[in-house]
Motif scaffolding. Structure first.
Motif, PDB file in Angstrom:
ATOM      1  N   GLU A   1       0.842  -1.040  -0.121  1.00  0.00           N
ATOM      2  CA  GLU A   1      -0.016   0.088   0.001  1.00  0.00           C
ATOM      3  C   GLU A   1       0.792   1.173  -0.063  1.00  0.00           C
ATOM      4  O   GLU A   1       0.508   2.238  -0.473  1.00  0.00           O
ATOM      5  CB  GLU A   1      -0.853   0.217   1.352  1.00  0.00           C
ATOM      6  CG  GLU A   1      -2.029  -1.085   1.205  1.00  0.00           C
ATOM      7  CD  GLU A   1      -2.911  -0.786   0.076  1.00  0.00           C
ATOM      8  OE1 GLU A   1      -3.369   0.379  -0.133  1.00  0.00           O
ATOM      9  OE2 GLU A   1      -3.848  -1.583  -0.482  1.00  0.00           O
ATOM     10  N   ALA A   2       2.175   1.249   0.650  1.00  0.00           N
ATOM     11  CA  ALA A   2       2.687   2.372   0.718  1.00  0.00           C
ATOM     12  C   ALA A   2       3.589   2.735  -0.528  1.00  0.00           C
ATOM     13  O   ALA A   2       3.936   3.900  -1.008  1.00  0.00           O
ATOM     14  CB  ALA A   2       3.859   2.204   1.984  1.00  0.00           C
ATOM     15  N   LEU A   3       3.970   1.497  -1.336  1.00  0.00           N
ATOM     16  CA  LEU A   3       4.927   1.784  -2.488  1.00  0.00           C
ATOM     17  C   LEU A   3       4.403   2.664  -3.552  1.00  0.00           C
ATOM     18  O   LEU A   3       5.200   3.516  -3.980  1.00  0.00           O
ATOM     19  CB  LEU A   3       5.261   0.532  -3.151  1.00  0.00           C
ATOM     20  CG  LEU A   3       6.350  -0.308  -2.592  1.00  0.00           C
ATOM     21  CD1 LEU A   3       6.400  -1.725  -3.085  1.00  0.00           C
ATOM     22  CD2 LEU A   3       7.734   0.464  -2.886  1.00  0.00           C
ATOM     23  N   PRO A   4       3.230   2.749  -3.849  1.00  0.00           N
ATOM     24  CA  PRO A   4       2.763   3.638  -5.081  1.00  0.00           C
ATOM     25  C   PRO A   4       3.229   5.148  -4.769  1.00  0.00           C
ATOM     26  O   PRO A   4       3.584   5.824  -5.579  1.00  0.00           O
ATOM     27  CB  PRO A   4       1.169   3.242  -5.371  1.00  0.00           C
ATOM     28  CG  PRO A   4       1.106   1.757  -4.820  1.00  0.00           C
ATOM     29  CD  PRO A   4       2.106   1.723  -3.764  1.00  0.00           C
ATOM     30  N   ALA A   5       2.709   5.567  -3.701  1.00  0.00           N
ATOM     31  CA  ALA A   5       2.827   6.887  -3.215  1.00  0.00           C
ATOM     32  C   ALA A   5       4.264   7.302  -3.245  1.00  0.00           C
ATOM     33  O   ALA A   5       4.670   8.440  -3.540  1.00  0.00           O
ATOM     34  CB  ALA A   5       1.980   7.556  -2.110  1.00  0.00           C
TER      35      ALA A   5
END
Length: 188
Positions: free
Chosen positions: A55-59
């Motif tokens: 969940e953290a990776l894209p941003a």
């Protein structure tokens, strides 16, 4: 600096770097996912940690870039959690993506860690011959750095001992086992 203060300082810095409030909100959310993932990882909830790292990776990628240290750290943590969760193929893929990103000349120990992780994933899938050169390369990188990071070196030496034991190569098993013992005793 306590965790709450550190978090406030980080958010203030992120807001200063990104005037768009939506961007700041996305980064804050990524930071929250990362912190939750780290906590779950420490508790042994690897599936939960994996979900939050993803969940953290894209941003992180959107605001810091593909080659950013932030992405590298989260991707490494994701791969480590996948390895701990026995998701060996996924871990191998994550470590490979990490190796494509990490510049060996700027972050040799990060590259060594990724090589060791990928080799560990291969080892757990009983692909010993494919794991062996990756462990050897990781060890060479670690040993090229001064001062020697004994903990990293021991991890790879122990992994090489296991590989050669699995390959029934008594001479190399003994060689790496002795090197690990000497390092533990402080004589290497």
């Amino acid at each position: 600096m306590d965790k709450k203060t550190r978090h406030a300082v980080l958010l203030a810095a992120l807001f200063a770097l990104t005037p768009d409030s939506r961007a700041a909100t996305a980064i804050e959310l990524a930071q929250q996912h990362n912190e939750q993932a780290i906590a779950l990882h420490r508790q042994g909830d690897f599936a939960g940690a994996i979900r939050h790292y993803r969940e953290a990776l894209p941003a992180i990628v959107e605001y810091f870039g593909e080659g950013s240290v932030e992405r590298v750290r989260v991707l490494n943590s994701l791969a480590d959690a996948q390895l701990a969760a026995a998701q060996y193929r996924d871990a191998e893929q994550s470590y490979m993506r990490l190796l494509e990103t990490v510049d060996a000349s700027q972050a040799p120990l990060m590259q060594a860690d990724a090589l060791n992780g990928r080799a560990s994933a291969l080892y757990m899938r009983r692909r010993y011959r494919q794991a062996e050169p990756l462990f050897l390369k990781a060890l060479a990188i670690i040993e090229s750095q001064q001062p020697l990071d004994s903990a990293r070196a021991l991890l790879v030496l122990d992994n090489l001992t296991a590989v050669y034991q699995s390959l029934h190569n008594a001479a190399k098993t003994e060689l790496y086992s002795r090197r690990a013992l000497r390092l533990r005793q402080g004589s290497e």
